[in-house]
Every structure is written in structure tokens, then in C-alpha cells.
Design an enzyme around this catalytic site. Structure first.
Site, PDB file in Angstrom:
ATOM      1  N   ASP A 211     -41.510  -1.709 -35.248  1.00 52.14           N
ATOM      2  CA  ASP A 211     -40.982  -3.071 -35.246  1.00 52.14           C
ATOM      3  C   ASP A 211     -39.669  -3.084 -36.028  1.00 52.14           C
ATOM      4  O   ASP A 211     -39.652  -2.909 -37.245  1.00 52.14           O
ATOM      5  CB  ASP A 211     -42.009  -4.014 -35.894  1.00 52.14           C
ATOM      6  CG  ASP A 211     -41.527  -5.454 -35.956  1.00 52.14           C
ATOM      7  OD1 ASP A 211     -40.331  -5.721 -35.664  1.00 52.14           O
ATOM      8  OD2 ASP A 211     -42.350  -6.320 -36.299  1.00 52.14           O
TER       9      ASP A 211
ATOM     10  N   ASN B 108     -29.804  -4.443 -29.431  1.00 51.16           N
ATOM     11  CA  ASN B 108     -30.131  -5.074 -28.150  1.00 51.16           C
ATOM     12  C   ASN B 108     -31.530  -5.684 -28.087  1.00 51.16           C
ATOM     13  O   ASN B 108     -31.749  -6.644 -27.362  1.00 51.16           O
ATOM     14  CB  ASN B 108     -29.963  -4.024 -27.036  1.00 51.16           C
ATOM     15  CG  ASN B 108     -30.587  -4.466 -25.742  1.00 51.16           C
ATOM     16  OD1 ASN B 108     -30.031  -5.277 -24.997  1.00 51.16           O
ATOM     17  ND2 ASN B 108     -31.790  -3.978 -25.449  1.00 51.16           N
TER      18      ASN B 108
ATOM     19  N   TYR C  57     -34.180 -19.666 -29.969  1.00 49.67           N
ATOM     20  CA  TYR C  57     -33.384 -18.612 -29.307  1.00 49.67           C
ATOM     21  C   TYR C  57     -31.898 -18.953 -29.380  1.00 49.67           C
ATOM     22  O   TYR C  57     -31.059 -18.088 -29.648  1.00 49.67           O
ATOM     23  CB  TYR C  57     -33.856 -18.487 -27.858  1.00 49.67           C
ATOM     24  CG  TYR C  57     -33.266 -17.314 -27.095  1.00 49.67           C
ATOM     25  CD1 TYR C  57     -33.839 -16.048 -27.165  1.00 49.67           C
ATOM     26  CD2 TYR C  57     -32.148 -17.480 -26.283  1.00 49.67           C
ATOM     27  CE1 TYR C  57     -33.311 -14.979 -26.452  1.00 49.67           C
ATOM     28  CE2 TYR C  57     -31.617 -16.422 -25.561  1.00 49.67           C
ATOM     29  CZ  TYR C  57     -32.200 -15.169 -25.649  1.00 49.67           C
ATOM     30  OH  TYR C  57     -31.674 -14.117 -24.945  1.00 49.67           O
TER      31      TYR C  57
END
Ligand code: NAD
Length: 255
Positions: A65, A92, A158
Site C-alpha cells: 500500500d 499514477n 476525488y
């Protein structure tokens, strides 16, 4: 030496088990770079690395993670030990939110999205910087999003995370340009990958945003089209490009 200057370079690509990250890892390897494939998904990461090696490239898989500082430090150490440094970092890896409007965003959704989309790139970049500074060069590419450019492409978490990513890119570009380090981002429009749009039907975000998105987007892009832009920004072909956010979106940002 290839014209991209990527031959033999040490590259870390996060989220490279799938989608845009996977396509980027394969393209970097095709350009002759040595690639550390970092992802939470062991099977996918090992598959990407295997595919690179089967085509004569050099790759390693690192699993964990990337919002965990210890994992990040191990990943960077692994690249340094195997490849002698880190010349390119591609931040990314990312996840979608539930398209929730701010009033419907629960703590867990906010924290998870910010941790993976914004804190992980911060930790990774901080961990690679000493190696780039020691070498006097480096290129960092972030996968932002159309949601980093506008308020009508995702939910509150987001959208905030990707605006934050673009802030990091611009600040890095200014702070480190004299030390030979460039930072840029792509802002993808909708792209065919495995990212889940986990929007609850009851959430108020999708009803509002769905109409705006539907009216403005062009066609669905491919992971390879996004990877081409990432590799360009990382390469010597973009040696004078610093602090840029390249929309890769069939003109959505231009609407
Ligand atoms: P994807 O789901 O196919 O790939 C994302 C990868 O990130 C997965 O392999 C996943 O395992 C990995 N990942 C997620 N959390 C992680 C963590 N904590 N640690 C390590 N790895 C982790 O999705 P994708 O579309 O290729 O997404 C790549 C990037 O593109 C993301 O940052 C996403 O926000 C951005 N993006 C995608 C689109 C799109 O339409 N697909 C549009 C704009 C931006």
C-alpha cells in the site's frame, strides 16, 4: 541511446498492475528503461513485470500500500539497490470516489481517497527527491485527472485530491527547477481501465455530474494513449516542459 533518453534509466511506476500504470510500465520498458512496477495487487504487478522480462526488458515488482510510509521507503530502496538510483517517478496509482457531493461524503471515503490519491504521491516524491538531487536530475510525472481541472468530473473527495495533485506538481516545478528536476502531470479524460466508479445510486453527485459529463466528454481513451503522454513528459523530448498539466481527453478540457 534512444531519442527519448530513457534507455537504461531507472523508473518507478505506481499502480502498474493495471490500466494506465501498466501501459506506462510496458512503454518505458520498450524505450529501454528499467522499471520498478509498484502496486497493491501482487498478481497484477508480477504479471506486468513478467511481461516486460519476456520481451527482453528489465523489471521488478514491488507490492504494498503506497500510502504507507514504510512501504514507500522500501519501494524506493528496492529501486535504488537494483537500478542504482531513481531517475523517473510516475505517481499514477489512484482510486475513484463514490461521486458523493461534499455533504454526503463520509469520513472514510474522504480519508481513503485523499490518502491514496494525494498523500501517497507526496510520500513517494519526498522519498525519491534525495536520490534525484544527488544525481542532479530527475523527472516526476503525476496522473491527475480532468477532475483536477474542473468541479464537474467527480465527487468532492476525488476532485479535491486531484486539484491537490496539480498543486504539488506546480510547487515542485518551481522549487526544484534549478536542481534539474522536472514535475508534470497528465489530466486524463475517461479512459478504459479497471478503475471503479463506485457511485451509490442514492448519492446526489452522480445525478448532477452525470449530465454534465455526458454532455461534454469525447470518446473513451485507451490506457496506451495516456501512457504515451506520461512517457513523453518523463523523457528528454520534454526537457523544457516543467509544471505543465497536459489534458489527454479528446478535447473535454477545451469545452
Ligand atoms: P486502474 O484501477 O486500472 O489502476 C489503478 C491501479 O492502482 C491498480 O492496479 C490498483 O491496484 C493500484 N492502487 C490503488 N490503490 C493503491 C495503493 N494504495 N497502493 C498501491 N497501488 C494502488 O485505474 P486507472 O484508470 O489506470 O488509474 C490510474 C490513474 O489514472 C489514477 O490516479 C486515476 O485517478 C487516474 N485517472 C483515471 C481515469 C480513467 O478514466 N480511467 C481518468 C482520470 C484519471
Amino acid at each position: 541511446m534512444s531519442s527519448t533518453g530513457l534507455e537504461g534509466k531507472s523508473v518507478i511506476v505506481t499502480g502498474a498492475a493495471s490500466g494506465i500504470g501498466r501501459a506506462s510500465a510496458l512503454k518505458f520498458a520498450w524505450e529501454g528503461a528499467r522499471v520498478l512496477v509498484a502496486d497493491l495487487d501482487r498478481t497484477g504487478a508480477e504479471q506486468t513485470a513478467k511481461e516486460i522480462e519476456e520481451t527482453g526488458g528489465q523489471a521488478l515488482a514491488a507490492v504494498g500500500d503506497l500510502s504507507d510510509r514504510q512501504v514507500v521507503e522500501q519501494v524506493v530502496q528496492r529501486a535504488v539497490a537494483a537500478f542504482g538510483g531513481v531517475e523517473v517517478l510516475v505517481n499514477n496509482a489512484g482510486i475513484m470516489d463514490r461521486m458523493s457531493a461534499l455533504g454526503e461524503t463520509e469520513d472514510a471515503e474522504w480519508e481513503r481517497v485523499i490518502r491514496i490519491n494525494l498523500t501517497a504521491p507526496f510520500l513517494l516524491t519526498r522519498a525519491v527527491l534525495p536520490h534525484m538531487l544527488a544525481a542532479g536530475r530527475g523527472s516526476i510525472v503525476f496522473t491527475a485527472s480532468e477532475a483536477g481541472l474542473r468541479g464537474s468530473a467527480a465527487g468532492a473527495a476525488y476532485t479535491a485530491s486531484k486539484h491537490g495533485v496539480i498543486g504539488l506538481v506546480k510547487n515542485l516545478a518551481v522549487m526544484y527547477r534549478k536542481q534539474g528536476i522536472r514535475a508534470n502531470a497528465i489530466a486524463p479524460g475517461p479512459t478504459s481501465t479497471n478503475i471503479q466508479v463506485d457511485a451509490g445510486a442514492e448519492a446526489h453527485g452522480p445525478a448532477v455530474i452525470g449530465q454534465l459529463i455526458g454532455a461534454n466528454i469525447g470518446r473513451l481513451g485507451s490506457a496506451e494513449e495516456q501512457a504515451a503522454a506520461i512517457v513523453f513528459l518523463a523523457s528528454d523530448a520534454a526537457s523544457f516542459v516543467n509544471g505543465a498539466v497536459l489534458a489527454v481527453d479528446d478535447g473535454w478540457a477545451a469545452v
